[in-house]
Design a protein around this motif. Structure first.
Motif, PDB file in Angstrom:
ATOM      1  N   TYR A 226      -3.914   0.696  -9.230  1.00  0.00           N
ATOM      2  CA  TYR A 226      -3.739  -0.206  -8.087  1.00  0.00           C
ATOM      3  C   TYR A 226      -2.458   0.151  -7.330  1.00  0.00           C
ATOM      4  CZ  TYR A 226      -7.179  -3.032 -10.618  1.00  0.00           C
ATOM      5  OH  TYR A 226      -8.295  -3.458 -11.282  1.00  0.00           O
ATOM      6  N   TRP A 227      -2.347  -0.448  -6.144  1.00  0.00           N
ATOM      7  CA  TRP A 227      -1.127  -0.333  -5.335  1.00  0.00           C
ATOM      8  C   TRP A 227      -0.788  -1.749  -4.896  1.00  0.00           C
ATOM      9  CZ3 TRP A 227       0.340  -0.729   0.034  1.00  0.00           C
ATOM     10  CH2 TRP A 227       1.477   0.011   0.402  1.00  0.00           C
ATOM     11  N   GLN A 228       0.391  -2.232  -5.232  1.00  0.00           N
ATOM     12  CA  GLN A 228       0.725  -3.609  -4.869  1.00  0.00           C
ATOM     13  C   GLN A 228       2.073  -3.673  -4.172  1.00  0.00           C
ATOM     14  OE1 GLN A 228       1.160  -6.235  -8.254  1.00  0.00           O
ATOM     15  NE2 GLN A 228       2.451  -4.807  -9.409  1.00  0.00           N
ATOM     16  N   THR A 229       2.166  -4.592  -3.226  1.00  0.00           N
ATOM     17  CA  THR A 229       3.427  -4.806  -2.530  1.00  0.00           C
ATOM     18  C   THR A 229       3.387  -6.182  -1.863  1.00  0.00           C
ATOM     19  OG1 THR A 229       5.009  -3.804  -0.979  1.00  0.00           O
ATOM     20  CG2 THR A 229       2.684  -3.682  -0.368  1.00  0.00           C
ATOM     21  N   HIS A 230       4.498  -6.548  -1.206  1.00  0.00           N
ATOM     22  CA  HIS A 230       4.546  -7.813  -0.462  1.00  0.00           C
ATOM     23  C   HIS A 230       4.303  -7.533   1.011  1.00  0.00           C
ATOM     24  CE1 HIS A 230       7.055  -8.661  -4.054  1.00  0.00           C
ATOM     25  NE2 HIS A 230       6.634  -9.910  -3.921  1.00  0.00           N
ATOM     26  N   LEU A 231       3.686  -8.487   1.682  1.00  0.00           N
ATOM     27  CA  LEU A 231       3.397  -8.342   3.112  1.00  0.00           C
ATOM     28  C   LEU A 231       3.622  -9.665   3.831  1.00  0.00           C
ATOM     29  CD1 LEU A 231       1.965  -6.859   5.568  1.00  0.00           C
ATOM     30  CD2 LEU A 231      -0.183  -7.739   4.634  1.00  0.00           C
ATOM     31  N   LYS A 263      -9.342  -0.992  -1.187  1.00  0.00           N
ATOM     32  CA  LYS A 263      -9.882  -1.937  -2.182  1.00  0.00           C
ATOM     33  C   LYS A 263      -9.012  -2.070  -3.426  1.00  0.00           C
ATOM     34  CE  LYS A 263     -14.887  -1.552  -1.313  1.00  0.00           C
ATOM     35  NZ  LYS A 263     -14.822  -1.617   0.098  1.00  0.00           N
ATOM     36  N   ARG A 264      -8.123  -1.118  -3.644  1.00  0.00           N
ATOM     37  CA  ARG A 264      -7.247  -1.224  -4.827  1.00  0.00           C
ATOM     38  C   ARG A 264      -5.841  -1.671  -4.440  1.00  0.00           C
ATOM     39  NH1 ARG A 264      -8.725   0.058  -9.723  1.00  0.00           N
ATOM     40  NH2 ARG A 264     -10.929   0.549  -9.869  1.00  0.00           N
ATOM     41  N   SER A 265      -5.708  -2.178  -3.214  1.00  0.00           N
ATOM     42  CA  SER A 265      -4.390  -2.618  -2.739  1.00  0.00           C
ATOM     43  C   SER A 265      -4.314  -4.134  -2.764  1.00  0.00           C
ATOM     44  CB  SER A 265      -4.149  -2.110  -1.319  1.00  0.00           C
ATOM     45  OG  SER A 265      -4.152  -0.697  -1.326  1.00  0.00           O
ATOM     46  N   SER A 286      -8.593  -4.467   1.875  1.00  0.00           N
ATOM     47  CA  SER A 286      -7.381  -4.804   1.117  1.00  0.00           C
ATOM     48  C   SER A 286      -7.445  -6.240   0.615  1.00  0.00           C
ATOM     49  CB  SER A 286      -6.147  -4.631   2.002  1.00  0.00           C
ATOM     50  OG  SER A 286      -6.144  -3.344   2.573  1.00  0.00           O
ATOM     51  N   ARG A 287      -6.816  -6.491  -0.536  1.00  0.00           N
ATOM     52  CA  ARG A 287      -6.875  -7.811  -1.167  1.00  0.00           C
ATOM     53  C   ARG A 287      -5.610  -8.613  -0.886  1.00  0.00           C
ATOM     54  NH1 ARG A 287     -11.777  -5.511  -1.852  1.00  0.00           N
ATOM     55  NH2 ARG A 287     -12.370  -5.261  -4.010  1.00  0.00           N
ATOM     56  N   VAL A 288      -5.761  -9.921  -0.765  1.00  0.00           N
ATOM     57  CA  VAL A 288      -4.598 -10.799  -0.605  1.00  0.00           C
ATOM     58  C   VAL A 288      -4.360 -11.583  -1.895  1.00  0.00           C
ATOM     59  CG1 VAL A 288      -3.696 -12.853   0.552  1.00  0.00           C
ATOM     60  CG2 VAL A 288      -4.823 -11.081   1.891  1.00  0.00           C
ATOM     61  N   ALA A 289      -3.117 -11.561  -2.360  1.00  0.00           N
ATOM     62  CA  ALA A 289      -2.701 -12.491  -3.421  1.00  0.00           C
ATOM     63  C   ALA A 289      -2.044 -13.670  -2.711  1.00  0.00           C
ATOM     64  CB  ALA A 289      -1.725 -11.814  -4.367  1.00  0.00           C
ATOM     65  N   HIS A 290      -2.777 -14.757  -2.606  1.00  0.00           N
ATOM     66  CA  HIS A 290      -2.286 -15.950  -1.896  1.00  0.00           C
ATOM     67  C   HIS A 290      -1.397 -16.751  -2.859  1.00  0.00           C
ATOM     68  CE1 HIS A 290      -2.087 -19.486   0.488  1.00  0.00           C
ATOM     69  NE2 HIS A 290      -3.138 -20.114   0.013  1.00  0.00           N
ATOM     70  N   LEU A 370      -9.616  -7.503  -8.079  1.00  0.00           N
ATOM     71  CA  LEU A 370      -9.261  -6.387  -8.960  1.00  0.00           C
ATOM     72  C   LEU A 370     -10.434  -5.427  -9.178  1.00  0.00           C
ATOM     73  CD1 LEU A 370      -7.238  -8.435 -11.608  1.00  0.00           C
ATOM     74  CD2 LEU A 370      -6.316  -6.859  -9.895  1.00  0.00           C
ATOM     75  N   GLY A 371     -11.559  -5.717  -8.539  1.00  0.00           N
ATOM     76  CA  GLY A 371     -12.753  -4.892  -8.765  1.00  0.00           C
ATOM     77  C   GLY A 371     -13.338  -5.121 -10.143  1.00  0.00           C
TER      78      GLY A 371
END
Ligand code: GUN
Ligand code: ZN
Length: 443
Positions: A226-231, A263-265, A286-290, A370-371
């Protein structure tokens, strides 16, 4: 997966269903096979004859799918509850960077096992986590997750522009950070049949160069991690990103140019997005972590969630500890619901989500983000047996007073989940299982 004796649990069951809606069995049976998968989910009355496996009777407790926390910071737990209302960049400098600076291997060895027990005690069976910048502390965190049994995605924080690691020359950080992250990914991504996974974790655009963003995204692409960051979390952050990346049309464009979308972000927060950015999020998958509890705690803003859902953006929930004050995803659901209510008071006419929608977001949608929707996220035959048991008597309005038989929550799933969200009790999670194995943590 190691074989364990199969078993079944008799209890009330509530779960989102993969083909929509929810399933509710007032007196249900969840069967777990020797491989740690859900063999069957049925009404107890459907059982013919004597069951072949031992049945643990947990009535009147309730089984739900394990909760999925898409975003939290492992080293930050000791700071939970401090700094409410500070703007993000001040809060990071004042509270967080000093704390993460101390997250060395020894600290991780002490803290990570307790953190995984605390996550399980909150009902979280899958956690997506940021570590600190130090490689050995990540190995220690993965070792702790491996031993505990939780399902986890973890990544070493990458920062080559603004960092708290003053032992390194800025010019050396890029290569070192990429190499250490790639090594950690090689050691841990996919461990234990995919229970542990790696996320390349550039902290956010403010602390990363365009090179780091691009190279980390390329590594995620080539490894399948995966690739994760803040936006787009805070207005001061947005102004800083616009200053640092003048060639980008908006915040999301910084990550788009780095080829970080897909899809892995997993992008945390994303609350101040323009219509263009929301469309691009949906288009790129892209996925959102709310993280609504965090957004209220730091007064970052109120996500207009319905816009995202209407556009087809995939949204799951994150506690974002320590900007979120608690690990509980029930707490995130509650904060999210209050945020949507406040927006309605302020004139937003879009429909609000009901309790079962929030449950879905904290379970099956998190799994989809996360698929892993074919593996976890609901109580359905064939999936791995990640589930939690709750004692709903702790949520009744008068503790110690048995709810009357005509209490709506005793027969209606929506009412029950409403109580679990809005009157969540720290002790209500009585058990948490991953692949049918009980986790340490819940009391
Ligand atoms: N943005 C960059 N780092 C962080 C962090 O640690 N927490 C939150 N909430 N936002 C961030
Ligand atoms: Zn965060």
């Amino acid at each position: 997966m190691p074989e364990r004796p199969p078993f079944a649990i008799r209890a009330r069951l509530v779960t989102p269903a993969s083909d929509g809606g929810a399933r509710h069995e007032l007196d249900g049976l969840l069967e777990v096979d020797a491989g740690g998968r859900i063999g069957a989910v049925r009404a107890f009355a459907e059982l013919e004859g004597t069951p072949e496996t031992p049945v643990v009777d947990l009535r009147p407790w309730v089984l739900l799918p394990g909760l999925v926390d898409l975003h939290a910071h492992l080293p930050q737990l000791p700071n939970a509850g401090l700094g409410a209302g500070l703007d993000l960049l001040t809060w990071l400098e004042r509270y967080i960077f000093p704390l993460e600076r101390g997250f060395d291997e020894a600290t991780a060895e002490r803290l990570a096992p307790a953190a995984f027990r605390a996550l399980a005690a909150a009902g979280t069976t899958t956690a997506v986590l940021y570590g600190a910048v130090y490689e050995p502390s990540l190995d220690a965190s993965f070792r702790a997750a491996e031993a505990h049994g939780i399902r986890a995605v973890i990544g070493k924080v990458m920062m080559d522009r603004v960092t708290y690691d003053d032992t390194l020359r800025p010019a050396d950080i890029l290569d070192l950070s990429l190499r250490q992250s790639a090594d950690l990914c090689a050691r841990w991504h996919g461990r234990d049949g995919g229970r542990l996974r790696y996320a390349f974790t550039p902290r956010f655009a403010v602390s990363c160069t365009a090179d780091l963003l691009r190279e980390s995204a390329a590594l995620a692409g080539s490894t399948g991690a995966y690739w994760q960051t803040h936006l787009s979390e805070d207005l001061g952050e947005l102004a800083e990103v616009a200053r640092l990346f003048p060639e980008s049309s908006d915040y999301l464009d910084v990550y788009d140019r780095a080829e970080g979308l897909g899809k892995r972000s997993i992008l945390a927060h994303a609350i101040h997005l323009s219509d263009r950015e929301i469309l691009r999020m949906a288009e790129s998958g892209s996925r959102v972590a709310h993280c609504p509890a965090s957004n209220l705690f730091l007064a970052s803003g109120a996500m207009r969630l319905a816009r995202y859902l209407e556009a087809g953006v995939l949204v799951g929930l994150g506690s974002d500890v320590a900007a979120g004050p608690e690990l509980s995803i029930f707490g995130a659901m509650r904060s999210g619901a209050y945020t949507q209510s406040a927006l309605r008071v302020a004139g937003d006419s879009r429909p609000v989500l009901g309790p079962l929608d929030w449950l879905r977001m904290g379970t099956l949608e998190g799994a989809r983000a996360l698929g892993l929707e074919g593996v976890i996220g609901s109580l359905e035959a064939g999936k791995e047996a990640d589930f939690i048991a709750l004692d709903p008597s702790l949520t009744v309005p008068l503790p110690g007073v048995v709810a009357p038989a005509d209490d709506p929550a005793s027969s209606d799933a929506e009412a029950l989940i409403s109580r679990l969200i809005f009157r969540a009790h720290p002790a209500m999670v009585r058990g948490a299982w991953v692949r049918g194995r009980r986790l340490a943590g819940p009391v």
